[in-house]
Design a protein around this motif. Structure first.
Motif, PDB file in Angstrom:
ATOM      1  N   PHE A 180       0.841  -1.191   0.000  1.00  0.00           N
ATOM      2  CA  PHE A 180       0.000   0.000   0.000  1.00  0.00           C
ATOM      3  C   PHE A 180       0.881   1.248   0.000  1.00  0.00           C
ATOM      4  O   PHE A 180       1.762   1.395   0.839  1.00  0.00           O
ATOM      5  N   LEU A 181       0.618   2.146  -0.961  1.00  0.00           N
ATOM      6  CA  LEU A 181       1.367   3.394  -1.082  1.00  0.00           C
ATOM      7  C   LEU A 181       0.506   4.531  -0.528  1.00  0.00           C
ATOM      8  O   LEU A 181      -0.525   4.883  -1.116  1.00  0.00           O
ATOM      9  N   LEU A 182       0.929   5.104   0.592  1.00  0.00           N
ATOM     10  CA  LEU A 182       0.173   6.167   1.259  1.00  0.00           C
ATOM     11  C   LEU A 182       0.848   7.504   0.956  1.00  0.00           C
ATOM     12  O   LEU A 182       1.673   7.998   1.720  1.00  0.00           O
ATOM     13  N   THR A 213      -3.095   1.949  -3.955  1.00  0.00           N
ATOM     14  CA  THR A 213      -3.103   3.310  -3.431  1.00  0.00           C
ATOM     15  C   THR A 213      -4.536   3.828  -3.381  1.00  0.00           C
ATOM     16  O   THR A 213      -5.469   3.193  -3.895  1.00  0.00           O
ATOM     17  N   THR A 214      -4.730   4.975  -2.749  1.00  0.00           N
ATOM     18  CA  THR A 214      -6.054   5.565  -2.615  1.00  0.00           C
ATOM     19  C   THR A 214      -5.920   7.076  -2.522  1.00  0.00           C
ATOM     20  O   THR A 214      -4.822   7.627  -2.670  1.00  0.00           O
ATOM     21  N   ILE A 249      -5.459  -1.868   4.158  1.00  0.00           N
ATOM     22  CA  ILE A 249      -4.069  -1.695   4.601  1.00  0.00           C
ATOM     23  C   ILE A 249      -3.641  -2.892   5.446  1.00  0.00           C
ATOM     24  O   ILE A 249      -2.524  -3.413   5.294  1.00  0.00           O
ATOM     25  N   GLY A 250      -4.517  -3.329   6.335  1.00  0.00           N
ATOM     26  CA  GLY A 250      -4.171  -4.407   7.254  1.00  0.00           C
ATOM     27  C   GLY A 250      -3.865  -5.726   6.593  1.00  0.00           C
ATOM     28  O   GLY A 250      -3.268  -6.612   7.211  1.00  0.00           O
ATOM     29  N   VAL A 255       3.806  -1.563   3.641  1.00  0.00           N
ATOM     30  CA  VAL A 255       3.238  -0.224   3.495  1.00  0.00           C
ATOM     31  C   VAL A 255       4.381   0.770   3.354  1.00  0.00           C
ATOM     32  O   VAL A 255       5.352   0.734   4.121  1.00  0.00           O
ATOM     33  N   VAL A 256       4.278   1.634   2.360  1.00  0.00           N
ATOM     34  CA  VAL A 256       5.212   2.751   2.188  1.00  0.00           C
ATOM     35  C   VAL A 256       4.380   4.017   2.311  1.00  0.00           C
ATOM     36  O   VAL A 256       3.408   4.202   1.574  1.00  0.00           O
TER      37      VAL A 256
END
Length: 324
Positions: A180-182, A213-214, A249-250, A255-256
């Motif tokens: 997941f790219l935050l 991503t979101t 995400i979980g 996660v980045v």
């Protein structure tokens, strides 16, 4: 003993309070906890199984609508709810004038940081019990110490547990190993360049992981769509309720994230998490978790996608070696 926690915002600050709740669960099983938080973060507080009633405030909205009758009715409703609960103690873990104003509505003794420790020293004037906690400690440790002093125990700083697990749920089309790219964060100077996010997505694909991503606003949407356009295998999650994003995400393997609340959440879930800090000091508020790491840009320098991937691989290896 019934205790009300006042920690209204931000998301990262709320998450940083969970280890203190875990300490209290172990050391004071006779204590039950309720929480008062900004309405946007109620779903985050609900992730902790030790929290009973969740009271919500909307301080930012109320400030803009001080003359609106609905504002005063909501505030009066909060006051009634507090007093119906009959708290034995309120712990103001925020140390601000706005938080002590909320805490006072419970009509119970208030514990908080003393004048040398609170973020706004004048807030301590309204506490019944004041405790000195060094300000140069990480926010998690400061809050753990405050809870220990207020409830009469010594935290075990050799362990760090948040007590939360990802909520159930998933999204169709997301499977396999996901990263997941935050990229979204509140300040422009905290944002990693979109080209670096794109390059990171490409590197993740080469390592057999699907980027996800979101977005939550138009600017973030533009960045997310640019990543997807450059790396079409990236899964774009539409703007969604916080609990749904937390569930996705979980279930990621990595996660980045930029300096944002969801990065702290990933770290608290115990996920391999690489945080990219460009303009803030992570020593006092950075993500803390068994498999989290922060890359800090030096003045005038940058954090590169290659550095991020190297750190990600280190954390993934560490996670794979950890006991199940």
């Amino acid at each position: 003993m019934k205790v009300l926690i006042v920690k209204t915002s931000s998301m990262g600050d709320v998450i940083h309070t969970f280890p203190a709740v875990e300490d209290a669960r172990r050391n004071r099983p006779d204590v039950s906890f309720d929480w008062c938080v900004e309405e946007a973060f109620a779903g985050i507080v609900a992730l902790h199984p030790a929290i009973g009633e969740i009271h919500t405030v909307a301080i930012r909205r109320w400030r803009k609508q001080l003359l609106d009758g609905d504002t005063w009715r909501e505030a009066a409703g909060l006051r009634r709810a507090f007093r119906n609960c009959r708290y034995d103690l309120v712990i103001d873990a925020q140390g601000l004038l706005k938080s002590v104003l909320v805490a006072k509505q419970a009509a119970a003794p208030i514990a908080g940081f003393d004048g040398s420790s609170a973020r706004e020293p004048s807030a301590s004037l309204f506490y019944d019990r004041r405790y000195a906690v060094p300000r140069d400690l990480h926010a998690i440790e400061r809050t753990r110490r405050l809870f220990g002093l207020a409830l009469g125990y010594e935290p075990d700083f050799s362990t760090l547990q948040s007590g939360i697990v990802p909520p159930p749920g998933s999204m169709a089309g997301i499977s396999g190993k996901t990263a997941f790219l935050l990229h979204g964060t509140s300040r422009e100077d905290k944002k990693w360049p979109v080209g670096d996010w794109i390059e990171t997505a490409r590197l993740l694909m080469k390592r057999g992981m699907t980027p996800v991503t979101t977005w939550s606003n138009d600017r973030e949407k533009a960045v997310a769509e640019a990543i997807v356009q450059a790396v079409p295998q990236t899964v774009l999650v539409p703007k969604s309720p916080l609990a749904e994003i937390a569930a996705i995400i979980g279930r990621a393997v990595l996660v980045v994230g930029a300096d944002t609340g969801l990065t702290h959440l990933a770290s608290a879930f115990g996920l391999p998490t690489v945080a990219i800090f460009l303009a803030t000091e992570p020593g006092l508020t950075g993500p803390r978790g068994p498999f989290s790491s922060t890359l800090l840009a030096v003045p005038g320098g940058r954090v590169t996608p290659a550095e991020v991937m190297a750190e990600a691989e280190r954390l993934l290896a560490l996670k794979s070696q950890a006991p199940a």
